[in-house]
Motif scaffolding. Sequence first.
Motif, mmCIF file in Angstrom:
data_model
loop_
_atom_site.group_PDB
_atom_site.id
_atom_site.type_symbol
_atom_site.label_atom_id
_atom_site.label_comp_id
_atom_site.label_asym_id
_atom_site.label_seq_id
_atom_site.Cartn_x
_atom_site.Cartn_y
_atom_site.Cartn_z
ATOM 1 N N VAL A 265 13.341 4.492 -7.244
ATOM 2 C CA VAL A 265 13.779 4.336 -8.630
ATOM 3 C C VAL A 265 14.703 3.125 -8.778
ATOM 4 O O VAL A 265 14.712 2.476 -9.825
ATOM 5 C CB VAL A 265 14.500 5.613 -9.115
ATOM 6 N N LEU A 266 15.447 2.793 -7.731
ATOM 7 C CA LEU A 266 16.395 1.686 -7.807
ATOM 8 C C LEU A 266 15.646 0.355 -7.776
ATOM 9 O O LEU A 266 14.980 0.043 -6.792
ATOM 10 C CB LEU A 266 17.386 1.743 -6.630
ATOM 11 N N PRO A 267 15.728 -0.448 -8.824
ATOM 12 C CA PRO A 267 15.010 -1.730 -8.845
ATOM 13 C C PRO A 267 15.429 -2.624 -7.679
ATOM 14 O O PRO A 267 16.613 -2.816 -7.425
ATOM 15 C CB PRO A 267 15.430 -2.343 -10.189
ATOM 16 N N GLY A 268 14.456 -3.125 -6.950
ATOM 17 C CA GLY A 268 14.737 -4.025 -5.851
ATOM 18 C C GLY A 268 14.827 -3.358 -4.500
ATOM 19 O O GLY A 268 14.844 -4.028 -3.467
ATOM 20 N N ALA A 269 14.910 -2.026 -4.471
ATOM 21 C CA ALA A 269 15.035 -1.329 -3.185
ATOM 22 C C ALA A 269 13.668 -1.265 -2.496
ATOM 23 O O ALA A 269 13.439 -1.912 -1.485
ATOM 24 C CB ALA A 269 15.627 0.061 -3.396
ATOM 25 N N GLY A 270 12.751 -0.481 -3.049
ATOM 26 C CA GLY A 270 11.368 -0.504 -2.557
ATOM 27 C C GLY A 270 11.093 0.374 -1.356
ATOM 28 O O GLY A 270 11.970 1.015 -0.786
ATOM 29 N N GLY A 271 9.789 0.376 -0.971
ATOM 30 C CA GLY A 271 9.311 1.253 0.099
ATOM 31 C C GLY A 271 9.845 0.898 1.465
ATOM 32 O O GLY A 271 9.981 1.773 2.327
ATOM 33 N N SER A 272 10.152 -0.381 1.715
ATOM 34 C CA SER A 272 10.664 -0.786 3.032
ATOM 35 C C SER A 272 11.985 -0.100 3.324
ATOM 36 O O SER A 272 12.179 0.491 4.391
ATOM 37 C CB SER A 272 10.847 -2.307 3.099
ATOM 38 N N ILE A 273 12.911 -0.166 2.365
ATOM 39 C CA ILE A 273 14.213 0.470 2.543
ATOM 40 C C ILE A 273 14.050 1.981 2.589
ATOM 41 O O ILE A 273 14.679 2.667 3.404
ATOM 42 C CB ILE A 273 15.170 0.061 1.408
ATOM 43 N N ALA A 274 13.204 2.532 1.716
ATOM 44 C CA ALA A 274 13.010 3.982 1.668
ATOM 45 C C ALA A 274 12.504 4.518 3.011
ATOM 46 O O ALA A 274 13.029 5.509 3.537
ATOM 47 C CB ALA A 274 12.026 4.346 0.554
ATOM 48 N N SER A 275 11.477 3.891 3.582
ATOM 49 C CA SER A 275 10.904 4.388 4.834
ATOM 50 C C SER A 275 11.876 4.236 6.000
ATOM 51 O O SER A 275 12.014 5.130 6.838
ATOM 52 C CB SER A 275 9.589 3.669 5.143
ATOM 53 N N MET A 276 12.570 3.107 6.069
ATOM 54 C CA MET A 276 13.546 2.887 7.138
ATOM 55 C C MET A 276 14.696 3.885 7.044
ATOM 56 O O MET A 276 15.138 4.462 8.041
ATOM 57 C CB MET A 276 14.103 1.461 7.054
ATOM 58 N N ALA A 305 6.041 10.070 4.164
ATOM 59 C CA ALA A 305 6.328 10.826 2.942
ATOM 60 C C ALA A 305 7.242 10.019 2.032
ATOM 61 O O ALA A 305 7.070 9.982 0.811
ATOM 62 C CB ALA A 305 6.980 12.167 3.303
ATOM 63 N N SER A 306 8.202 9.333 2.640
ATOM 64 C CA SER A 306 9.201 8.599 1.874
ATOM 65 C C SER A 306 8.625 7.385 1.163
ATOM 66 O O SER A 306 8.886 7.170 -0.026
ATOM 67 C CB SER A 306 10.331 8.164 2.808
ATOM 68 N N ASN A 307 7.820 6.576 1.873
ATOM 69 C CA ASN A 307 7.371 5.336 1.226
ATOM 70 C C ASN A 307 6.371 5.609 0.101
ATOM 71 O O ASN A 307 6.310 4.878 -0.881
ATOM 72 C CB ASN A 307 6.835 4.311 2.243
ATOM 73 N N ASN A 308 5.587 6.689 0.223
ATOM 74 C CA ASN A 308 4.672 7.007 -0.870
ATOM 75 C C ASN A 308 5.438 7.557 -2.072
ATOM 76 O O ASN A 308 5.088 7.288 -3.223
ATOM 77 C CB ASN A 308 3.619 8.014 -0.405
ATOM 78 N N ALA A 309 6.490 8.329 -1.796
ATOM 79 C CA ALA A 309 7.337 8.822 -2.887
ATOM 80 C C ALA A 309 8.033 7.656 -3.579
ATOM 81 O O ALA A 309 8.206 7.653 -4.804
ATOM 82 C CB ALA A 309 8.366 9.809 -2.341
ATOM 83 N N ALA A 310 8.421 6.652 -2.801
ATOM 84 C CA ALA A 310 9.094 5.482 -3.371
ATOM 85 C C ALA A 310 8.177 4.713 -4.315
ATOM 86 O O ALA A 310 8.628 4.168 -5.328
ATOM 87 C CB ALA A 310 9.586 4.559 -2.259
ATOM 88 N N SER A 311 6.885 4.657 -3.988
ATOM 89 C CA SER A 311 5.947 3.924 -4.842
ATOM 90 C C SER A 311 5.827 4.582 -6.210
ATOM 91 O O SER A 311 5.661 3.899 -7.231
ATOM 92 C CB SER A 311 4.570 3.825 -4.179
ATOM 93 N N VAL A 312 5.908 5.908 -6.250
ATOM 94 C CA VAL A 312 5.883 6.618 -7.540
ATOM 95 C C VAL A 312 7.215 6.439 -8.253
ATOM 96 O O VAL A 312 7.274 6.209 -9.462
ATOM 97 C CB VAL A 312 5.567 8.115 -7.341
ATOM 98 N N GLY A 313 8.313 6.528 -7.492
ATOM 99 C CA GLY A 313 9.643 6.356 -8.084
ATOM 100 C C GLY A 313 9.812 4.991 -8.729
ATOM 101 O O GLY A 313 10.492 4.854 -9.755
#
Length: 498
Positions: A265-276, A305-313
């Motif tokens: 949901v946070l603009p600029g964060a993205g799946g890379s940060i979420a998965s790590m 699970a995290s990076n796919n959730a981030a793509s929806v967020g």
Amino acid sequence: MGDINTFLEGLTTAFHPMNLLWVLIGGFLGTIVGMLPGLGPATAVAVLIPVTFGMEPVSALILMIAIYYGAMYGGSRSSILLNTPGDGSAIAATFDGYPMTKNGEAGKALTISAVASLIGGIVAVVGFIVLAKPLSDFSLQFGPREYFVLFLFTLSTIVSLSIGKMVKGFIATAIGLMVSTVGVDLQTSVYRFTFDIPHLSEGINFLVVIIGVYAVAEVLYNYMHLEALKPPDAKLGSMKLTKTDWKRTWWTMLRQSPIGFVIGVLPGAGGSIASMLSYSTERQVNKNGKDFGKGAIEGVAAPEASNNAASVGALIPLLTMGVPGSGTTAVILGAVIMLGLQPGPLLFENEPETIWTLINSMFIGNIFLVIINIALIGVLLKILRTPPKVLYPIILVLAYLGTYTLGYSVVDFYILLIFGLLGLGLKLLDFPMAPLILAAIVGSDMEQNFRKSLITSNNNVFDIFFGSPISIVLTIMTILSLTYPLIMKMVKKRKKTE
């Protein structure tokens, strides 16, 4: 009753045969593109924008979103099988996915990856329905200092994974941050470390760094070990998950999906940060954390699970505020405006059927994608049976093709080779790669937010870390993430002496 009727209308539209076909096509294309190093969902969406001309706006949006989260599924395929991430979001899948492949559990790793992506997607879609408005309001509270401390916290969690070699983790982080400083300074327009090469004025694309450090370095490393060039005869293992596997992963997937969703949901964060971030937190809280990095199935489930959730967020700020959180959502934003839809708070009031159709299509798409990805496992596993003398040159060709499509410049070839050799050297010296890659990804944004924070706080560094409740919490979490491994090590030593 109005909301229920709108929901049912959206569900009916989502189940229209043509829309189901677009979900299927988009998901499949996204999966394939996600496997190819360097391409990623942004490229796929941009290339297919002309296809959407003449389509209904809802169908076009369904197609583009399906490609987006389809790439999240596909990105981990090459990570698990070849230790070559498709994009930044798939890096964490290499940590335990590739060791599982080497342990003869490639089928199981690919299966749990698909299932975890499904769980993450469904949890995130439910979160989208319930929390779209509150979370969009929360994300507006993030200013430069909050983003800077968030990036700092993310880097600290990755460094903390380097248990036993944290100094090397800090060095790798420093290298990544140095890479991110190449190019024109956005605030002063000063050329930094470009060596009079015009192409470097735009900086070094982090995807080139990823492909070099992982794909090229892996090929070079394997060529140094002649035994690795023998055709693999390891058992590929079963694709079925046992009861023990489910017990070990179900809570991991449910626990990390919300983290990925909120980060997305946070603009600029993205799946890379979420998965790590999810991988590092799961390693610290999981009772099998000591097995992470050696082929732990939880180590695949958490980031997937995290990076796919981030793509929806990431769709929440896009649709509620018109703020893209990544390169892919920026492309989608342009396409959405071109289709005649105006992202913003009024979109949910003016186009409720469109929103509900999109939400329902995401539910359907995630189910389609887990079926597609599990069905493809048998085909993908044949990659492992390819003789290395054939497979590794193919990987190099894909790496160079993917690199060339990023900027259509020969300079990127030399950069790729440099980072391939750097990655090989770091691998031989047993340096962790993840801190370097993540620092290269977030370094530029981290620097800009730090400098903006200094301006707004009148050069008061203390105010950056303790100027708001959010920054205070993130600062405390950063300190804890760095000290937790050391504290636990001291506690274990004390128990042994007792």
